[in-house]
Write a protein that holds these residues in place. Sequence first.
Motif, PDB file in Angstrom:
ATOM      1  N   ARG A 206      48.826   3.557  23.555  1.00  0.00           N
ATOM      2  CA  ARG A 206      48.508   4.668  22.646  1.00  0.00           C
ATOM      3  C   ARG A 206      48.269   5.958  23.432  1.00  0.00           C
ATOM      4  O   ARG A 206      48.697   7.035  23.028  1.00  0.00           O
ATOM      5  CB  ARG A 206      47.293   4.297  21.801  1.00  0.00           C
ATOM      6  N   SER A 207      47.554   5.849  24.567  1.00  0.00           N
ATOM      7  CA  SER A 207      47.287   7.033  25.392  1.00  0.00           C
ATOM      8  C   SER A 207      48.582   7.588  25.985  1.00  0.00           C
ATOM      9  O   SER A 207      48.792   8.809  26.028  1.00  0.00           O
ATOM     10  CB  SER A 207      46.328   6.674  26.526  1.00  0.00           C
ATOM     11  N   PHE A 208      49.446   6.701  26.452  1.00  0.00           N
ATOM     12  CA  PHE A 208      50.725   7.109  27.037  1.00  0.00           C
ATOM     13  C   PHE A 208      51.569   7.824  25.991  1.00  0.00           C
ATOM     14  O   PHE A 208      52.165   8.877  26.253  1.00  0.00           O
ATOM     15  CB  PHE A 208      51.444   5.872  27.587  1.00  0.00           C
TER      16      PHE A 208
ATOM     17  N   GLY B 169      57.544  14.813  25.569  1.00  0.00           N
ATOM     18  CA  GLY B 169      58.212  13.581  25.977  1.00  0.00           C
ATOM     19  C   GLY B 169      58.052  13.227  27.433  1.00  0.00           C
ATOM     20  O   GLY B 169      58.629  12.252  27.910  1.00  0.00           O
ATOM     21  N   LYS B 170      57.284  14.002  28.172  1.00  0.00           N
ATOM     22  CA  LYS B 170      57.096  13.723  29.598  1.00  0.00           C
ATOM     23  C   LYS B 170      55.612  13.511  29.889  1.00  0.00           C
ATOM     24  O   LYS B 170      54.752  14.049  29.206  1.00  0.00           O
ATOM     25  CB  LYS B 170      57.608  14.878  30.447  1.00  0.00           C
ATOM     26  N   ILE B 171      55.347  12.766  30.948  1.00  0.00           N
ATOM     27  CA  ILE B 171      53.985  12.575  31.428  1.00  0.00           C
ATOM     28  C   ILE B 171      53.824  13.428  32.677  1.00  0.00           C
ATOM     29  O   ILE B 171      54.606  13.290  33.627  1.00  0.00           O
ATOM     30  CB  ILE B 171      53.697  11.088  31.767  1.00  0.00           C
ATOM     31  N   LYS B 172      52.841  14.307  32.676  1.00  0.00           N
ATOM     32  CA  LYS B 172      52.620  15.172  33.839  1.00  0.00           C
ATOM     33  C   LYS B 172      52.103  14.363  35.017  1.00  0.00           C
ATOM     34  O   LYS B 172      51.263  13.492  34.856  1.00  0.00           O
ATOM     35  CB  LYS B 172      51.588  16.248  33.506  1.00  0.00           C
ATOM     36  N   ALA B 173      52.616  14.665  36.185  1.00  0.00           N
ATOM     37  CA  ALA B 173      52.124  14.024  37.405  1.00  0.00           C
ATOM     38  C   ALA B 173      50.688  14.479  37.643  1.00  0.00           C
ATOM     39  O   ALA B 173      50.363  15.658  37.498  1.00  0.00           O
ATOM     40  CB  ALA B 173      53.001  14.405  38.590  1.00  0.00           C
ATOM     41  N   GLY B 174      49.827  13.540  37.955  1.00  0.00           N
ATOM     42  CA  GLY B 174      48.432  13.867  38.222  1.00  0.00           C
ATOM     43  C   GLY B 174      47.548  13.832  36.989  1.00  0.00           C
ATOM     44  O   GLY B 174      46.330  13.982  37.094  1.00  0.00           O
ATOM     45  N   SER B 175      48.147  13.646  35.793  1.00  0.00           N
ATOM     46  CA  SER B 175      47.319  13.522  34.585  1.00  0.00           C
ATOM     47  C   SER B 175      46.583  12.185  34.638  1.00  0.00           C
ATOM     48  O   SER B 175      46.949  11.281  35.381  1.00  0.00           O
ATOM     49  CB  SER B 175      48.192  13.618  33.331  1.00  0.00           C
TER      50      SER B 175
ATOM     51  N   VAL C 101      47.563   8.685  36.571  1.00  0.00           N
ATOM     52  CA  VAL C 101      46.683   8.096  37.594  1.00  0.00           C
ATOM     53  C   VAL C 101      46.282   6.682  37.190  1.00  0.00           C
ATOM     54  O   VAL C 101      46.282   5.757  38.015  1.00  0.00           O
ATOM     55  CB  VAL C 101      45.449   8.994  37.834  1.00  0.00           C
ATOM     56  N   CYS C 102      45.967   6.483  35.915  1.00  0.00           N
ATOM     57  CA  CYS C 102      45.613   5.130  35.454  1.00  0.00           C
ATOM     58  C   CYS C 102      46.785   4.174  35.601  1.00  0.00           C
ATOM     59  O   CYS C 102      46.600   3.006  35.962  1.00  0.00           O
ATOM     60  CB  CYS C 102      45.154   5.167  33.998  1.00  0.00           C
TER      61      CYS C 102
END
Length: 180
Positions: A91-93, A102-108, A112-113
Amino acid sequence: MLHTSLPACQLQTSKETYVVLAPDLEEKMRWISALDYALAGSPKNQGIKGLASAAGGAVVVGACAPSAAVSTVRNAGFSATGIVRKSFASRSFSAAAKANGGKIKAGSWVAVCQRVGTSGRLPLSWTVAAVSCGVVLGAVLGYGLYRAGSYLKRRRPRGEFVPPQLGGDSEEASAAAAAS
């Protein structure tokens, strides 16, 4: 030798017998309580014992905190093989991806999780935070357990209580007093 017509109460420990003579049962019980507290040990070492308990708790919980943090991240759904379906992690992703086009930022925190879940290691800043929180929590728990134990120890009777012998002379009490 002690001669009196007052009824006697005795507090027997493993080493000695203490006799308390008082006019009424309430007064005797006050004296027995005071004597029992005095036999339990002096409070002069209480500070050192409390400090040692807090330090011990801090070391144990502080040392275990990083592995507990990795476990928590993995139990949230960030596993070694990826994100687990229908979990907090999925759900978090999904929410993070929708928020960023549509993208996940690096370092978010989601990234990290995910890295912690796959590698099993915390970043240095998370390790420092986990150890710091663990040390504080362990110190509080260690000292709290020490205080609870010392409270329960004081409430537990130290010796066998012999009830007063009401009515009659107290030759047995004077014989016990003479023996000690």
